[in-house]
Design an enzyme around this catalytic site. Structure first.
Site, PDB file in Angstrom:
ATOM      1  N   GLY A  43       2.326  -1.620  69.030  1.00 33.36           N
ATOM      2  CA  GLY A  43       3.187  -1.199  67.925  1.00 33.36           C
ATOM      3  C   GLY A  43       3.603   0.263  67.997  1.00 33.36           C
ATOM      4  CG  ASN A  44       1.145   3.386  69.800  1.00 31.18           C
ATOM      5  OD1 ASN A  44       1.057   2.327  70.417  1.00 31.18           O
ATOM      6  ND2 ASN A  44       0.760   4.539  70.308  1.00 31.18           N
ATOM      7  CE  LYS A  83      -4.568  -3.409  71.857  1.00 27.68           C
ATOM      8  NZ  LYS A  83      -3.378  -4.211  71.565  1.00 27.68           N
ATOM      9  CE  LYS A  95      -0.609 -12.313  62.770  1.00 30.06           C
ATOM     10  NZ  LYS A  95      -1.570 -11.212  62.783  1.00 30.06           N
ATOM     11  CE  LYS A 125       0.898  -5.779  72.403  1.00 26.27           C
ATOM     12  NZ  LYS A 125      -0.238  -5.534  71.588  1.00 26.27           N
TER      13      LYS A 125
HETATM   14  P1  ADP Z   1      -1.424  -2.642  69.271  1.00 25.54           P
HETATM   15  O1  ADP Z   1      -0.246  -2.538  68.382  1.00 25.54           O
HETATM   16  O2  ADP Z   1      -1.320  -1.733  70.460  1.00 25.54           O
HETATM   17  O3  ADP Z   1      -1.807  -4.040  69.625  1.00 25.54           O
HETATM   18  P2  ADP Z   1      -3.867  -2.544  67.647  1.00 25.54           P
HETATM   19  O4  ADP Z   1      -3.969  -1.720  66.422  1.00 25.54           O
HETATM   20  O5  ADP Z   1      -3.775  -4.023  67.513  1.00 25.54           O
HETATM   21  O6  ADP Z   1      -2.624  -1.959  68.455  1.00 25.54           O
HETATM   22  O7  ADP Z   1      -5.112  -2.226  68.601  1.00 25.54           O
HETATM   23  C1  ADP Z   1      -5.429  -0.905  68.996  1.00 25.54           C
HETATM   24  C2  ADP Z   1      -6.499  -0.290  68.103  1.00 25.54           C
HETATM   25  O8  ADP Z   1      -7.764  -0.890  68.323  1.00 25.54           O
HETATM   26  C3  ADP Z   1      -6.775   1.169  68.318  1.00 25.54           C
HETATM   27  O9  ADP Z   1      -5.893   1.978  67.615  1.00 25.54           O
HETATM   28  C4  ADP Z   1      -8.219   1.342  67.815  1.00 25.54           C
HETATM   29  O10 ADP Z   1      -8.238   1.929  66.537  1.00 25.54           O
HETATM   30  C5  ADP Z   1      -8.733  -0.070  67.678  1.00 25.54           C
HETATM   31  N1  ADP Z   1     -10.049  -0.338  68.266  1.00 25.54           N
HETATM   32  C6  ADP Z   1     -10.912  -1.236  67.747  1.00 25.54           C
HETATM   33  N2  ADP Z   1     -12.023  -1.327  68.478  1.00 25.54           N
HETATM   34  C7  ADP Z   1     -11.883  -0.457  69.516  1.00 25.54           C
HETATM   35  C8  ADP Z   1     -12.718  -0.123  70.615  1.00 25.54           C
HETATM   36  N3  ADP Z   1     -13.907  -0.695  70.805  1.00 25.54           N
HETATM   37  N4  ADP Z   1     -12.267   0.819  71.489  1.00 25.54           N
HETATM   38  C9  ADP Z   1     -11.067   1.395  71.301  1.00 25.54           C
HETATM   39  N5  ADP Z   1     -10.226   1.113  70.269  1.00 25.54           N
HETATM   40  C10 ADP Z   1     -10.617   0.174  69.382  1.00 25.54           C
HETATM   41 MG    MG Z   2      -2.455  -5.572  68.203  1.00 26.30          MG
END
Ligand code: ADP
Ligand code: MG
Length: 307
Positions: free
Chosen positions: A9-10, A270, A127, A208
Site C-alpha cells: 500500500g505505501n 508475506k 473480511k 495480493k
Molecule cells: P502491505 O501494504 O505492504 O501489504 P502490510 O501493512 O499488510 O503492508 O504489512 C506490512 C506491515 O507488517 C509492516 O508495516 C509492519 O508494521 C507489520 N509487521 C507485522 N509483523 C511484523 C514482523 N514480524 N516484522 C516486520 N514487520 C511486521
Molecule cells: Mg498487506
C-alpha cells in the site's frame, strides 16, 4: 532474471494509505525510481500491487450515489482499480524511464484469478471492507452484497479465498520474456469461479501477496520481491527483544510463523507467500522496503528467504 515485484500500500499511496489522487501520483513517482534501477540492471519484471484504499474510495462513491445507481459488484470494482492503478504506474514509469534514457515498454494486464467456489472462505465471509452503512442503506446493499453488523452500522463482508491459478499468466509470461514490463494481478486479481465451461466474477478479495506468489511460480520467476514499509522482517516485532532476520531457510521460518511472530493481515501473508514460492520452485523471496529494493536485490539488505 525474472522477478515479481509486489508493491504494498505505501508504494502507491504513502504511509497513511489515503486514496487522494495527487498523493497517488507523488508516491508512485518515488516508487518508479526504485523500479527503474532494477530495469536498468537488466531485470525482467512484472509488478503486482494492492488496491485497498482505491477500492475503499469507490465503495464510498457508490454509497453516496446509492439512490441514483445500483451498486456495482466487487469484481467490477476490482477491474476498475486495476485500470486506474495500472495507468498511474505506467505513466510514472514511462516518465522516469524517459528521464534516465531507459527504453522499455510497459503494459497493464487486467488479471483474473481462479478461485474454488467451494473454498471454505465462501461459507462465512468475514473480511469487512468499505464504509459504514445505515440500516436503510444496508437494506439496499443486501440485494448485491453480504452485509454484516458492526459497531455504528453495517459493512460489506467478503470472503478471502485462496488463489488457484492466474487466468492470464501465459500472456504475462510471454510479455516478460519479450522484456516488456507488465503490471498484473492488481489487488490480488479479480476473483473468478468456473461454471461449466465459463468463468464468472465473484465478490471476494484475494490477498495480493498470495496472488503474487501464484503468478511468480506460474511464470517461472526466480525472485519474489515483496516491497512494503519495513526494511526487514523481525522476530518479536515491536518488542524490546526485536531481532532482524537477514537470511533464513523456509523450515526455520515456518517454525517462527507457527510461533506467531507474523500476524495475519500484515506480515503473515508475506511469510506464507514466500514459503510457498520456494516450495514451488522459486529461488529466493525477498521482503524489504520500497526504498531499499535495489540494495536488497544486490544482497546488501532486506530479509532473504530460501530453501
Ligand atoms: P502491505 O501494504 O505492504 O501489504 P502490510 O501493512 O499488510 O503492508 O504489512 C506490512 C506491515 O507488517 C509492516 O508495516 C509492519 O508494521 C507489520 N509487521 C507485522 N509483523 C511484523 C514482523 N514480524 N516484522 C516486520 N514487520 C511486521
Ligand atoms: Mg498487506
Amino acid at each position: 532474471m525474472k522477478a515479481i515485484v509486489a508493491l504494498g500500500g505505501n508504494a502507491l499511496t504513502g504511509k497513511d494509505r489515503k486514496a487522494d489522487i495527487k498523493k497517488q501520483f507523488e508516491e508512485t513517482k518515488n516508487t518508479a525510481k526504485s523500479i527503474a534501477k532494477m530495469v536498468k540492471n537488466g531485470w525482467h519484471i512484472a509488478i503486482t500491487h494492492g488496491n485497498a484504499p482505491q477500492i475503499g474510495a469507490l465503495l464510498l462513491q457508490q454509497k453516496t450515489a446509492i439512490n441514483y445507481f445500483s451498486p456495482m459488484p466487487m469484481h467490477v470494482l476490482g477491474a476498475l482499480t486495476q485500470g486506474q492503478i495500472g495507468y498511474i504506474i505506467q505513466q510514472c514509469l514511462l516518465n522516469e524511464f524517459k528521464r534516465q534514457g531507459i527504453r522499455r515498454e510497459i503494459s497493464t494486464i487486467i488479471t483474473q484469478v481462479l478461485v474454488d467456489e467451494n473454498d471454505e472462505a465462501f461459507k462465512n465471509p468475514t473480511k469487512p471492507i468499505g464504509p459504514l452503512y445505515s440500516d436503510e442503506e444496508a437494506r439496499k446493499m443486501k440485494e448485491k452484497y453480504v452485509m454484516g453488523r458492526v459497531e455504528g452500522g453495517w459493512r460489506i463482508l467478503v470472503a478471502s479465498p485462496k488463489p488457484l491459478s492466474i487466468v492470464e499468466s501465459n500472456i504475462i509470461k510471454k510479455m516478460i520474456e519479450e522484456n516488456i514490463i507488465v503490471i498484473a494481478g492488481g489487488g490480488g486479481g479479480i476473483p473468478v469461479v468456473k461454471k461449466g465451461n465459463e468463468i464468472h466474477g465473484v465478490d471476494a478479495v484475494i490477498d495480493k501477496d498470495f496472488a503474487s506468489q501464484k503468478l511468480a511460480n506460474e511464470i517461472g520467476a526466480e525472485i519474489l520481491l515483496i516491497l512494503t514499509d519495513v526494511e526487514y522482517v523481525c522476530l518479536n516485532y515491536g518488542k524490546e527483544n526485536e531481532q532482524l532476520i537477514n537470511d533464513i531457510g523456509i523450515d526455520e521460518l515456518e517454525k517462527y510463523y507457527k510461533e506467531g511472530h507474523f500476524p495475519p493481515g500484515s506480515m503473515g501473508p508475506k511469510i506464507e507467500a514466500s514459503i510457498n514460492f520456494i516450495k514451488n520452485g522459486g529461488k529466493e523471496a525477498i521482503i524489504t522496503s520500497i526504498e531499499k529494493a535495489w540494495d536488497a536485490l544486490e544482497g546488501r539488505t532486506g530479509t532473504h528467504i530460501h530453501e
